[in-house]
Design a protein around this motif. Sequence first.
Motif, short mmCIF file in Angstrom:
data_model
loop_
_atom_site.label_atom_id
_atom_site.label_comp_id
_atom_site.label_asym_id
_atom_site.label_seq_id
_atom_site.Cartn_x
_atom_site.Cartn_y
_atom_site.Cartn_z
N ASN A 34 0.85 -1.19 0.00
CA ASN A 34 0.00 0.00 0.00
C ASN A 34 0.88 1.23 0.00
OD1 ASN A 34 -1.57 2.29 1.24
ND2 ASN A 34 -3.19 0.76 1.17
N LEU A 35 0.73 2.05 -1.03
CA LEU A 35 1.50 3.29 -1.15
C LEU A 35 0.54 4.47 -1.08
CD1 LEU A 35 4.24 4.70 -1.73
CD2 LEU A 35 3.68 4.53 -4.17
N ASN A 36 0.47 5.08 0.09
CA ASN A 36 -0.38 6.25 0.27
C ASN A 36 -1.83 5.97 -0.13
OD1 ASN A 36 -0.72 8.92 1.13
ND2 ASN A 36 -0.39 9.76 -0.93
N GLY A 37 -2.32 4.78 0.26
CA GLY A 37 -3.70 4.41 -0.03
C GLY A 37 -3.92 3.74 -1.36
N LYS A 38 -2.87 3.61 -2.17
CA LYS A 38 -2.99 2.99 -3.49
C LYS A 38 -2.34 1.61 -3.47
CE LYS A 38 -1.43 3.45 -8.28
NZ LYS A 38 -0.64 4.24 -9.25
N PRO A 39 -3.06 0.57 -3.93
CA PRO A 39 -2.45 -0.77 -3.98
C PRO A 39 -1.40 -0.84 -5.09
CG PRO A 39 -4.65 -0.84 -4.94
CD PRO A 39 -4.48 0.54 -4.36
N VAL A 40 -0.23 -1.36 -4.76
CA VAL A 40 0.86 -1.53 -5.71
C VAL A 40 1.49 -2.90 -5.50
CG1 VAL A 40 1.39 0.94 -5.93
CG2 VAL A 40 2.49 -0.42 -4.13
N ALA A 41 2.35 -3.29 -6.42
CA ALA A 41 3.11 -4.53 -6.27
C ALA A 41 4.56 -4.17 -5.96
CB ALA A 41 3.03 -5.36 -7.55
#
Length: 209
Positions: A38-45
């Motif tokens: 989770n990057l600042n509320g955004k899902p990432v890999a």
Amino acid sequence: MNQLLKLRRQVRLESTNMLCEIEQFLGAGGQGEVYKANLNGKPVALKWYFPQQATPEQQAALDMIIRRGSPDDKFLWPLGLAFLQNINGFGYLMSLREPRFKGIADLMRRRIEPSFRALATAGLELSHSFLQLHSKGLCYRDISFGNVFFDPDTGEIRICDNDNVTVDGEATGGILGTPRFMAPEVVRGEARPSIQTDLFSLAVLLFYM
């Protein structure tokens, strides 16, 4: 299996110093492990390299890829290098592949039944995306089943494992390709991966589709 990283740990994105929290282990491959984060509320890999793969050469290659930017929006391109405090090694963040995208292996095993229109769209998008990559003077080196995904309803594609991309003519080591997809001259040891050998691998992939 012992995972390299513990859940809920935070990695630092080099370019912005933002912190990214590890949420879920997704799987492992030949180079490292992949996590949902989770990057600042955004899902990432997050791909984190095994120690033997976390070399200065790989880090320099990632720096180059990140600086050049994605050829188009079909590539799950590295967004930035990631580091852990007081732990050796590194990884990188990329966009998280949506569940609607399925592997070409699913097509070969008849797990999905896309329409001819969807397959034709996927083939056109693949050809166009690799054309965009090659027009930047870059080669992919490992076009195969494992690196391409598509939406069986629309044919829209996603291309992953872009940390293997290199400048055409500068592939001196590392990835040579996947058996059955490699150009004959690479298999015989007469050439290194290049834009031209990418075209052979792409033709094999399109044939299977």
